[in-house]
Design a protein around this motif. Sequence first.
Motif, mmCIF file in Angstrom:
data_model
loop_
_atom_site.group_PDB
_atom_site.id
_atom_site.type_symbol
_atom_site.label_atom_id
_atom_site.label_comp_id
_atom_site.label_asym_id
_atom_site.label_seq_id
_atom_site.Cartn_x
_atom_site.Cartn_y
_atom_site.Cartn_z
ATOM 1 N N SER A 22 0.855 -1.187 0.000
ATOM 2 C CA SER A 22 0.000 0.000 0.000
ATOM 3 C C SER A 22 0.892 1.238 0.000
ATOM 4 O O SER A 22 1.631 1.493 0.955
ATOM 5 C CB SER A 22 -0.918 -0.010 1.220
ATOM 6 O OG SER A 22 -1.750 1.119 1.202
ATOM 7 N N ALA A 23 0.831 2.024 -1.109
ATOM 8 C CA ALA A 23 1.698 3.195 -1.243
ATOM 9 C C ALA A 23 1.320 4.299 -0.280
ATOM 10 O O ALA A 23 2.160 5.121 0.104
ATOM 11 C CB ALA A 23 1.650 3.704 -2.685
ATOM 12 N N ASP A 24 0.065 4.326 0.181
ATOM 13 C CA ASP A 24 -0.370 5.417 1.042
ATOM 14 C C ASP A 24 -0.404 5.028 2.516
ATOM 15 O O ASP A 24 -0.839 5.822 3.356
ATOM 16 C CB ASP A 24 -1.751 5.903 0.614
ATOM 17 C CG ASP A 24 -2.803 4.790 0.672
ATOM 18 O OD1 ASP A 24 -2.403 3.630 0.874
ATOM 19 O OD2 ASP A 24 -3.997 5.088 0.504
ATOM 20 N N LEU A 25 0.059 3.822 2.852
ATOM 21 C CA LEU A 25 0.033 3.375 4.247
ATOM 22 C C LEU A 25 1.130 4.085 5.043
ATOM 23 O O LEU A 25 2.263 4.230 4.588
ATOM 24 C CB LEU A 25 0.237 1.863 4.326
ATOM 25 C CG LEU A 25 0.318 1.263 5.736
ATOM 26 C CD1 LEU A 25 -0.987 1.488 6.490
ATOM 27 C CD2 LEU A 25 0.635 -0.228 5.657
ATOM 28 N N THR A 71 -2.565 4.501 9.248
ATOM 29 C CA THR A 71 -3.377 5.501 8.551
ATOM 30 C C THR A 71 -3.146 5.412 7.049
ATOM 31 O O THR A 71 -2.093 4.952 6.581
ATOM 32 C CB THR A 71 -3.024 6.918 9.030
ATOM 33 O OG1 THR A 71 -1.626 7.161 8.794
ATOM 34 C CG2 THR A 71 -3.319 7.075 10.505
ATOM 35 N N ALA A 72 -4.127 5.839 6.320
ATOM 36 C CA ALA A 72 -4.036 5.917 4.866
ATOM 37 C C ALA A 72 -3.984 7.393 4.472
ATOM 38 O O ALA A 72 -3.640 8.262 5.295
ATOM 39 C CB ALA A 72 -5.209 5.203 4.220
ATOM 40 N N GLU A 73 -4.338 7.700 3.271
ATOM 41 C CA GLU A 73 -4.309 9.092 2.809
ATOM 42 C C GLU A 73 -5.273 9.942 3.626
ATOM 43 O O GLU A 73 -6.315 9.456 4.095
ATOM 44 C CB GLU A 73 -4.663 9.159 1.330
ATOM 45 C CG GLU A 73 -5.993 8.518 0.974
ATOM 46 C CD GLU A 73 -6.258 8.480 -0.510
ATOM 47 O OE1 GLU A 73 -7.400 8.151 -0.878
ATOM 48 O OE2 GLU A 73 -5.328 8.774 -1.293
ATOM 49 N N LEU A 146 4.482 -1.563 4.310
ATOM 50 C CA LEU A 146 4.718 -0.133 4.184
ATOM 51 C C LEU A 146 5.325 0.177 2.810
ATOM 52 O O LEU A 146 5.825 -0.734 2.130
ATOM 53 C CB LEU A 146 5.662 0.329 5.295
ATOM 54 C CG LEU A 146 5.087 0.207 6.720
ATOM 55 C CD1 LEU A 146 6.187 0.376 7.748
ATOM 56 C CD2 LEU A 146 3.989 1.233 6.939
ATOM 57 N N PRO A 147 5.313 1.412 2.378
ATOM 58 C CA PRO A 147 5.881 1.750 1.068
ATOM 59 C C PRO A 147 7.329 1.325 0.903
ATOM 60 O O PRO A 147 7.765 1.008 -0.205
ATOM 61 C CB PRO A 147 5.728 3.279 1.020
ATOM 62 C CG PRO A 147 4.566 3.570 1.893
ATOM 63 C CD PRO A 147 4.645 2.566 3.000
#
Length: 297
Positions: A22-25, A71-73, A146-147
Amino acid sequence: MSPISFWALALTVWALFVQCVSADLSISDVSVKVVAKDGTAKSESPKYPSSFPGTLSLAETDSLKVSFKATAEEDKPKTLHHAFVILTRKAKSSVEAENFAVTLLAVEKEPGRYIAELDLSSSSNRDLFHGVPGAYALSIATVPTLPSKKAYELGAVEVSIPKDPLWGLTSKVSGTEEVFAAREEIQHIFGAPPRIAPRFVSDFFTLVVLAPWVGLIAVWALLGANVSNLFSSASSILYGSSFVALLAGWVVVMFMYWTTWNVFQLLFYGGLYALATGVVGRQALIVRANAREKGSN
């Protein structure tokens, strides 16, 4: 493969990749707290992706609590498939056993908020460390990742527990590692030696067993038994002495059964010995009968 099947497979693989990475995690509101037995606490609050400075001490009566928020975006809480808090120990030399890790499951207490706890006052929790104190790297691992695609390293924790003196002795069995550990001492309880009768009792029963033979010889003497004919000629001497020796050998057979053999061995060897005794005794009687016929003629 048809074009439709190819694109369906490609979309499936892409969907799985998106779920795992997940890029936004992001990780926020991190708290690492060590609570002593007396209630005093030490805590660190690193900011992702930085680690806290120094080293936290974790004694054998302390408890460790790690909490964080996923959290996300736009800082919205994000529910993870899995979240873990990992304590990793690295071998300090080639003599020591290989690296190992203690993995704690982080439980979601509220949307996006995860907590992992470890109470070292419990012996089962201390056993997770295999009796190996020292510095452990504390990190958070999540699914999706994580990213950076790596675990988030929080910092170092010094674990103070009783050391296992056998640590470092390992064996490789089917590609897995077995760590040998001390076991509880086995207290052997030996029974009292069996009571043995006095020596005179054994001597008395030995005489009782031999008494029938003395009585048999005495009865033969009183009746005037004549055994001289068994030895009147060369052939009579051979078969007569053999037959008498075989009769006396039955004492040895009974002695072996009394001291060593079981009933099946007695039947087997006794049967063979009885056959030999019967054959030799029959031949001795034949020789004696022939000698009597020659004497009468």
